[in-house]
Structures are given as C-alpha cells and as structure tokens.
Write a protein that holds these residues in place. Structure first.
Motif, PDB file in Angstrom:
ATOM      1  N   VAL A 242       0.863  -1.184   0.000  1.00  0.00           N
ATOM      2  CA  VAL A 242       0.000   0.000   0.000  1.00  0.00           C
ATOM      3  C   VAL A 242       0.898   1.232   0.000  1.00  0.00           C
ATOM      4  N   GLY A 243       0.814   2.030  -1.051  1.00  0.00           N
ATOM      5  CA  GLY A 243       1.631   3.243  -1.135  1.00  0.00           C
ATOM      6  C   GLY A 243       0.787   4.466  -0.829  1.00  0.00           C
ATOM      7  N   VAL A 244       1.228   5.264   0.140  1.00  0.00           N
ATOM      8  CA  VAL A 244       0.527   6.522   0.425  1.00  0.00           C
ATOM      9  C   VAL A 244       1.210   7.599  -0.426  1.00  0.00           C
ATOM     10  N   PHE A 245       0.564   7.898  -1.545  1.00  0.00           N
ATOM     11  CA  PHE A 245       1.157   8.789  -2.554  1.00  0.00           C
ATOM     12  C   PHE A 245       0.564  10.194  -2.435  1.00  0.00           C
ATOM     13  N   THR A 246       0.792  10.828  -1.286  1.00  0.00           N
ATOM     14  CA  THR A 246       0.245  12.167  -1.063  1.00  0.00           C
ATOM     15  C   THR A 246       1.387  13.144  -0.827  1.00  0.00           C
ATOM     16  N   GLY A 247       1.143  14.396  -1.116  1.00  0.00           N
ATOM     17  CA  GLY A 247       2.108  15.449  -0.801  1.00  0.00           C
ATOM     18  C   GLY A 247       3.302  15.451  -1.744  1.00  0.00           C
ATOM     19  N   GLU A 248       4.283  16.301  -1.369  1.00  0.00           N
ATOM     20  CA  GLU A 248       5.424  16.526  -2.260  1.00  0.00           C
ATOM     21  C   GLU A 248       6.296  15.306  -2.468  1.00  0.00           C
ATOM     22  N   GLU A 249       6.283  14.400  -1.493  1.00  0.00           N
ATOM     23  CA  GLU A 249       7.193  13.255  -1.579  1.00  0.00           C
ATOM     24  C   GLU A 249       6.596  12.102  -2.381  1.00  0.00           C
ATOM     25  N   ALA A 250       5.389  12.278  -2.927  1.00  0.00           N
ATOM     26  CA  ALA A 250       4.707  11.167  -3.598  1.00  0.00           C
ATOM     27  C   ALA A 250       5.562  10.556  -4.711  1.00  0.00           C
ATOM     28  N   GLY A 251       6.231  11.411  -5.478  1.00  0.00           N
ATOM     29  CA  GLY A 251       7.019  10.916  -6.607  1.00  0.00           C
ATOM     30  C   GLY A 251       8.108   9.952  -6.157  1.00  0.00           C
ATOM     31  N   GLN A 252       8.753  10.288  -5.037  1.00  0.00           N
ATOM     32  CA  GLN A 252       9.821   9.403  -4.543  1.00  0.00           C
ATOM     33  C   GLN A 252       9.242   8.103  -3.984  1.00  0.00           C
ATOM     34  N   THR A 253       8.070   8.194  -3.369  1.00  0.00           N
ATOM     35  CA  THR A 253       7.433   6.975  -2.867  1.00  0.00           C
ATOM     36  C   THR A 253       7.068   6.061  -4.031  1.00  0.00           C
ATOM     37  N   VAL A 254       6.679   6.650  -5.156  1.00  0.00           N
ATOM     38  CA  VAL A 254       6.377   5.856  -6.353  1.00  0.00           C
ATOM     39  C   VAL A 254       7.625   5.064  -6.765  1.00  0.00           C
ATOM     40  N   THR A 255       8.777   5.712  -6.763  1.00  0.00           N
ATOM     41  CA  THR A 255      10.024   5.006  -7.116  1.00  0.00           C
ATOM     42  C   THR A 255      10.207   3.772  -6.237  1.00  0.00           C
ATOM     43  N   ASN A 256       9.942   3.922  -4.945  1.00  0.00           N
ATOM     44  CA  ASN A 256      10.095   2.789  -4.028  1.00  0.00           C
ATOM     45  C   ASN A 256       9.028   1.728  -4.267  1.00  0.00           C
ATOM     46  N   ALA A 257       7.815   2.162  -4.590  1.00  0.00           N
ATOM     47  CA  ALA A 257       6.753   1.189  -4.874  1.00  0.00           C
ATOM     48  C   ALA A 257       7.127   0.356  -6.100  1.00  0.00           C
ATOM     49  N   MET A 258       7.782   0.999  -7.072  1.00  0.00           N
ATOM     50  CA  MET A 258       8.179   0.262  -8.282  1.00  0.00           C
ATOM     51  C   MET A 258       9.184  -0.846  -7.954  1.00  0.00           C
TER      52      MET A 258
END
Ligand code: M6R
Length: 361
Positions: A272-288
C-alpha cells in the motif's frame, strides 16, 4: 447505538465530517491568518524552547504528524513512545513542553511519561478527548480534540481529530513562541482544514475500499509505505489493518524498503503506497521496486497524482492541501481495514486481546 451501521467502527468512520467540524469550530480566524485555542491558558507556553510528544499506538502516529507540523514552523520537537520516555528523554527542564497525546487520557504508559515530565519540572499540556480524564487532571493544561465518545477499540475519528488539533496547536505555537515562524501557506492550510468535513464526506461516500477488500484476501502480509507525513499515515494504516484483520501488516518509511524489508516482498505481499504530498514521486520510485518483485500496488492519492499510474488499484482523495490529503488518505485506509476485516468475519469493534484503554504498563 450503531444505528444503521453494522459496527461502531463504520459508524465512527462515517461520523468524521461531524467530529472534525467540532474539532475546528471557533478555532480558525475568519481571515484565515491565525488560530485561537480559546480554552488554552497560553501562559503555559512562556519560556518554552522545545516540545516532547509522548503517546502510544494510534496517538503516537498522530504525534508524529504533530511533530512534523511543529518542525515546519521551526519548533524543536521530539516524539517518544510513552513507554520509553523515562529512560530515553534525558534531561527535561521547564523550557520543555511535554505533550501527552491520548484519546482516553487513561493509558498507563502515557500517564507514566506525564508523571516523569511533571517530576522533572517540564511544562505539560495533554491533548485528549476526555474532559476530566486522569491526563487532563494531572497535566498543567489540556487541549480537547472534541471528537465525541468512541466505542470501537480501533481509533478512527479520534485519530483524525487529534491530527487536526495538533495542526492547530502548531500554528498557535508558531505565533506565540519566539523564534518560531508562521507557515507561508497558513491561509491555504486553514482554508483546507475548514473544508475537511466536506472532503471526508466525499471520501466515505465514494470510496472503492470495499471492492478492494474482497480482492485482497489470503495474502501472506501487507506492507504500507510513505515518506514524510505520509509515512505516519502508512504506519497508522498498518496498525489499523493488523489490529482488526489479524493479518500481518507493517508500515515502513518508503526509503527503507530496500534496506531490508524488500527481502519479504513477493507476489503474495500487496504494498500500500501513500502517494500524497510533495514526496509522492519518490514513494512511487520505491513502490516500483516492490512491483518489479511481483507485488500488487494499492495506491492512495489525488486523482492524476504521481501514484495513479504506478498503482494496480488506486483509492483517490480530493486534491486539497497536502496535510489534509494525508488525513483523507487515512480515511481510505480506515475503510480498507474495516472492509477487509468484515470479509474475514473478524470481531471488528472488539478485536481479540485488545482493550480500548490500556491501563496497565
Ligand atoms: O487512549 P490512548 O490514545 O492513549 O490509546 C493509545 C493506544 O492504546 C490506542 O491508540 C491503540 O493503539 C488503538 N486501539 C489503535 O486503534
């Protein structure tokens, strides 16, 4: 009673537009340039140089967000698990404001940390839901979250009211403490907070979390990731999920996945990725990184946000101020936990082995 709802937890999730309206009522200036926490004797803030939060469980996650709000305005802040406070706080003096965050005001670990703070001469101010609770009586000051009584053992509406109250408190400290600086986006933040009841209503009436729940049974484990404030939402999402589904769920700082937990990721572990706020893009990288190992990605974030394309299933939140997006993401994760537990036929309002208020250390 539960009214038309199957469980108190679901009723409490749905009551958040009202409870959050009560939390903010009268506390935001009409021009959105400041807050007034009228019941607070701001004398308790005289000479305060830093803040220690002490809390347990869900309240600890609210405190993590409160600490972020304070550091955003330049106030030195630390967050402690209440059970560790006496051993790890080190010297505490009258320039430290210790803030026990406790829904019930009766949690033994949190009361013990409050007593440590009182003994060491700190100023104390509890953030609680219960007027007349032990924490309210023993702290120098109290700030009430006004969520109303919560019956379900799983904290839902009290978490969101804690976060909003701590957000308001941070703006009060930004105005009152020498050296603190009000946020540049204060009017936008306060405007978004006033609209939060309406946005929560949108989420609870349109959430797809129940469809999701039926698709995601029988996995080995569930991992929740986020960065910054959304990391706290991930931690809270995992706690709520394990508490009522009895499934293994863990929250991680998204950036930590590759430093160990990634070894556990397989097609049998949804992330489950919480893709909110400015850091969402970096969290996407980790989800990948997890998706490459076959994990299904369940994203939560605004429509069209960076997480949408990276997710197999995406739960949306209104595109509001990042702080409020995180609150709304939490509501989606409350519903995800609830519907999964319901599919599994768990004892949702009274999970096994747990008590609403933990009065032993
Ligand atoms: O009453 P408190 O806020 O002090 O309770 C702290 C925790 O026991 C509590 O948040 C617990 O983690 C919840 N059951 C989580 O849903």
């Amino acid at each position: 009673g539960k009214g038309t709802f199957d469980h108190f937890m679901l009723k409490e999730i749905h009551s958040q537009p009202a409870s959050l309206g009560k939390t903010t009522r009268g506390r935001i200036a009409d021009d959105k340039r400041g807050v007034r926490l009228e019941e607070l004797d701001t004398g308790v803030l005289d000479g305060v140089a830093d803040v220690h939060f002490v809390a347990c469980g869900t309240s600890y996650h609210a405190a993590l967000i409160g600490a972020r709000m304070l550091s955003d305005v330049g106030v030195r802040t630390r967050v402690f698990r209440a059970s560790e406070y006496a051993k790890t706080a080190g010297p505490v003096s009258e320039t430290t404001l210790v803030v026990p965050v406790t829904q019930s005001g009766e949690t033994a670990d949190t009361l013990s940390a409050l007593r440590t703070a009182n003994e060491r001469g700190a100023a104390t101010m509890t953030v609680t839901n219960v007027v007349g609770s032990t924490a309210a009586r023993e702290a120098d000051e109290s700030l009430f979250i006004r969520a109303g009584p919560e019956i379900g053992v799983a904290a839902t509406k009290t978490f969101t009211s804690q976060v909003v109250t701590l957000t308001l408190l941070a703006q009060q400290l930004a105005a009152d403490l020498p050296g603190a600086t009000p946020r540049d986006d204060l009017p936008e933040l306060l405007t978004a907070l006033e609209r939060i009841p309406e946005h929560v209503e949108q989420v609870v009436t349109s959430s797809r979390a129940s469809d999701l729940a039926t698709r995601l049974l029988e996995y080995d484990a569930y991992f929740f990731i986020g960065r910054g404030m959304s990391q706290s939402v991930a931690l809270e999402g995992a706690l709520k999920f394990k508490e009522i589904t009895y499934e293994h769920a863990e929250g991680f700082a998204a950036g930590q996945l590759k430093h160990g937990p990634l070894a556990l990721v397989t097609p049998e572990t949804p992330v489950v990725g919480v893709f909110t706020g400015e850091e969402a893009g970096q969290t996407v990288t980790n989800a990948m990184e997890a998706r490459t190992r076959g994990a299904e990605i369940i994203g939560v974030g605004p429509a069209g946000g960076p997480g949408e394309a990276a997710s197999d299933i995406y739960l949306t939140v209104p595109d509001t101020h990042p702080v409020c997006q995180n609150l709304l993401a939490n509501v989606q994760l409350q519903l995800f936990a609830y519907h999964t537990a319901k599919e599994l036929d768990r004892s949702i309002d009274k999970p096994r082995n747990l008590a609403k208020s933990v009065t032993v250390q």
